[in-house]
Design an enzyme around this catalytic site. Structure first.
Site, PDB file in Angstrom:
ATOM      1  N   GLN A  58       0.835  -1.203   0.000  1.00  0.00           N
ATOM      2  CA  GLN A  58       0.000   0.000   0.000  1.00  0.00           C
ATOM      3  C   GLN A  58       0.866   1.248   0.000  1.00  0.00           C
ATOM      4  O   GLN A  58       1.762   1.381   0.838  1.00  0.00           O
ATOM      5  CB  GLN A  58      -0.913   0.000   1.228  1.00  0.00           C
ATOM      6  CG  GLN A  58      -1.770   1.252   1.391  1.00  0.00           C
ATOM      7  CD  GLN A  58      -2.458   1.286   2.744  1.00  0.00           C
ATOM      8  OE1 GLN A  58      -1.978   0.662   3.698  1.00  0.00           O
ATOM      9  NE2 GLN A  58      -3.566   1.977   2.846  1.00  0.00           N
ATOM     10  N   GLY A  59       0.619   2.165  -0.920  1.00  0.00           N
ATOM     11  CA  GLY A  59       1.365   3.408  -0.995  1.00  0.00           C
ATOM     12  C   GLY A  59       0.491   4.617  -0.702  1.00  0.00           C
ATOM     13  O   GLY A  59       0.032   5.291  -1.625  1.00  0.00           O
ATOM     14  N   SER A  64       0.863   6.759   2.811  1.00  0.00           N
ATOM     15  CA  SER A  64       1.566   7.752   3.623  1.00  0.00           C
ATOM     16  C   SER A  64       2.798   8.303   2.920  1.00  0.00           C
ATOM     17  O   SER A  64       3.485   7.592   2.177  1.00  0.00           O
ATOM     18  CB  SER A  64       1.996   7.142   4.958  1.00  0.00           C
ATOM     19  OG  SER A  64       0.878   6.789   5.727  1.00  0.00           O
ATOM     20  N   SER A  90       4.786  -0.889   4.052  1.00  0.00           N
ATOM     21  CA  SER A  90       4.977  -2.225   4.617  1.00  0.00           C
ATOM     22  C   SER A  90       5.126  -3.280   3.528  1.00  0.00           C
ATOM     23  O   SER A  90       4.299  -3.366   2.617  1.00  0.00           O
ATOM     24  CB  SER A  90       3.798  -2.592   5.522  1.00  0.00           C
ATOM     25  OG  SER A  90       3.694  -1.698   6.606  1.00  0.00           O
ATOM     26  N   GLU A 128     -12.406  -1.477   6.738  1.00  0.00           N
ATOM     27  CA  GLU A 128     -11.362  -2.194   7.479  1.00  0.00           C
ATOM     28  C   GLU A 128     -11.384  -1.913   8.970  1.00  0.00           C
ATOM     29  O   GLU A 128     -10.506  -2.356   9.698  1.00  0.00           O
ATOM     30  CB  GLU A 128      -9.979  -1.836   6.915  1.00  0.00           C
ATOM     31  CG  GLU A 128      -9.547  -0.415   7.186  1.00  0.00           C
ATOM     32  CD  GLU A 128      -8.025  -0.228   7.086  1.00  0.00           C
ATOM     33  OE1 GLU A 128      -7.303  -1.231   7.112  1.00  0.00           O
ATOM     34  OE2 GLU A 128      -7.592   0.917   7.006  1.00  0.00           O
ATOM     35  N   GLU A 138      -4.967  10.077  18.342  1.00  0.00           N
ATOM     36  CA  GLU A 138      -5.450  11.461  18.361  1.00  0.00           C
ATOM     37  C   GLU A 138      -6.454  11.704  17.235  1.00  0.00           C
ATOM     38  O   GLU A 138      -7.486  12.359  17.433  1.00  0.00           O
ATOM     39  CB  GLU A 138      -4.265  12.421  18.237  1.00  0.00           C
ATOM     40  CG  GLU A 138      -3.354  12.479  19.460  1.00  0.00           C
ATOM     41  CD  GLU A 138      -2.461  11.258  19.606  1.00  0.00           C
ATOM     42  OE1 GLU A 138      -1.912  11.049  20.686  1.00  0.00           O
ATOM     43  OE2 GLU A 138      -2.309  10.508  18.609  1.00  0.00           O
TER      44      GLU A 138
END
Length: 398
Positions: free
Chosen positions: A125-126, A128, A160, A243, A385
């Protein structure tokens, strides 16, 4: 919500156990604890599940899945975790797969879903970027149209398992003249494309599962765009809203609790076993009660997601807050219960190094790793947060 037990669920559990006992080779069971299995094990496990008709355990029948209920999915995950089977490719099973089923063209589905379900392709997954984590809409990776290709330039971080992946699904900015959410598109990219560089990031558990990924004039066919240009933000919301129930990592929580009970029943203290100490027994009971509450909440959120109930978003944020906090506290309790043996940090030390036997050695080798990894649980997938902000905004509207 009705929490009465499904009378057929125990029969399903026995069916899963029989499959694991009779159909799964011994070398694919009892594997070392890990965040994600090695590539070869994941692909081999996927092929075996596919051959048994269980290649997509979380998808409806209409999309080639098993059509299992929420409770059956949880049983399947729990039994596989208990048996120590390899992990699946969660990126395609729980994230990209539902997106492709909902938004992809028939040609895109045929190209990508078959390869993933047949155990021939892994994904990463790309999303961030160095300046776009919690504020994902601020991403800067550009994709500029050039004929029938996009030219992609930019950087992703915390990617990841990019070093194991064949393809990446990523968010790119295709328009800088509109508000930031409206200029984002959802793109699939072959990791073998020239111009992609993957560099490892060693995490606190001394493992390589994170990466930074660079894109330098990477040419991607326009045919790899999912949906329309500018639809990436809405597709991402769909992905994330599907998810929430998985962020609890309920199978791992159950495993942690089983291991904590094993530690307590095995280790000797001054007046008997650790479990006989009233203070520890009370702590164990409180953790167990919280875990049971998390289990019920997972079922509730998952059912709401399957019904496309919009309130699942805020309940999902509550679930992530409670579950990730519990992940940290149970793994901390494991390390504390083991005392000096809990300081054995890394499961993958040099195999030739001599080691003196000690109580629960097989278990202790990986416990500190899990504690370290779970420090990030309140950060990835949306920080605590951010989750509290989502809950506060929803409560304000009410």
């Amino acid at each position: 919500m009705d929490f009465q037990a499904d009378p057929g669920l125990e029969a399903f559990r026995q069916e899963v156990r029989q499959f694991l006992r009779d159909k799964v080779p011994a070398d694919l069971k009892g594997l070392p604890r890990c965040t994600r299995s090695p590539r070869a094990e994941i692909l081999r496990w996927q092929k075996l599940l596919r051959a048994h008709g269980w290649g997509a355990p979380y998808w409806p029948v209409a999309h080639g899945g098993t059509g299992w209920s929420v409770e059956q999915m949880l049983v399947f995950d729990d039994e596989c975790t208990a048996a120590g089977t390899p992990t699946q490719d969660g990126f395609v099973q729980k994230m990209l797969g539902p997106v492709l089923n909902a938004f992809a063209t028939p040609a895109q589905k045929a190209e990508h879903l078959r390869a993933a379900l047949d155990g021939e392709r892994l994904w990463c997954q790309g999303f961030s970027e160095p300046g776009a984590g919690s504020d994902l809409a601020s991403l800067k990776t550009r994709a500029i149209r050039d004929g029938d290709h996009y030219v992609v330039n930019g950087q992703k971080i915390w990617t990841s398992y990019a070093h194991h992946a064949d393809w990446i699904f990523m968010l790119v900015r295709t328009d800088t003249t509109v508000r930031k959410q409206a200029g984002i598109s959802f793109l699939l990219v072959d990791m073998k494309t020239p111009g992609i560089t993957v560099r490892p990031i060693r995490s606190i558990d001394d493992a390589h599962h994170l990466n930074e990924t660079f894109f330098d004039n990477v040419r991607v066919p326009v045919a790899n765009l999912i949906g329309e240009e500018g639809a990436g933000w809405n597709i991402t919301k769909f992905l994330l809203n599907n998810e929430h129930a998985t962020t609890a990592d309920l199978p791992d929580l159950n495993r942690y609790m089983r291991e904590l009970r094993r530690i307590a029943a095995t280790l000797d203290v001054a007046d008997g076993k650790l479990i006989d100490q009233p203070a520890f027994a009370l702590k164990l009971a409180r953790l167990d009660a919280e875990l049971r509450a998390i289990g019920m909440m997972v079922q509730r959120v998952a059912r709401m997601e399957m019904a496309h109930d919009p309130t699942s978003h805020v309940l999902g944020s509550m679930l992530k807050l409670r579950a990730t906090d519990l992940q940290q506290r149970i793994t901390e309790a494991q390390v504390e219960a083991l005392g000096d043996y809990g300081a054995v940090a890394y499961a993958h030390w040099h195999e030739a190094a001599p080691a003196q036997p000690y109580p629960l050695q097989d278990l202790a080798r990986g416990i500190a790793n899990d504690m370290f990894v779970r420090r990030a649980a309140t950060i990835y997938g949306g920080t605590s947060e951010v989750q509290r902000g989502i809950v506060a905004k929803m409560m304000f509207r009410l």
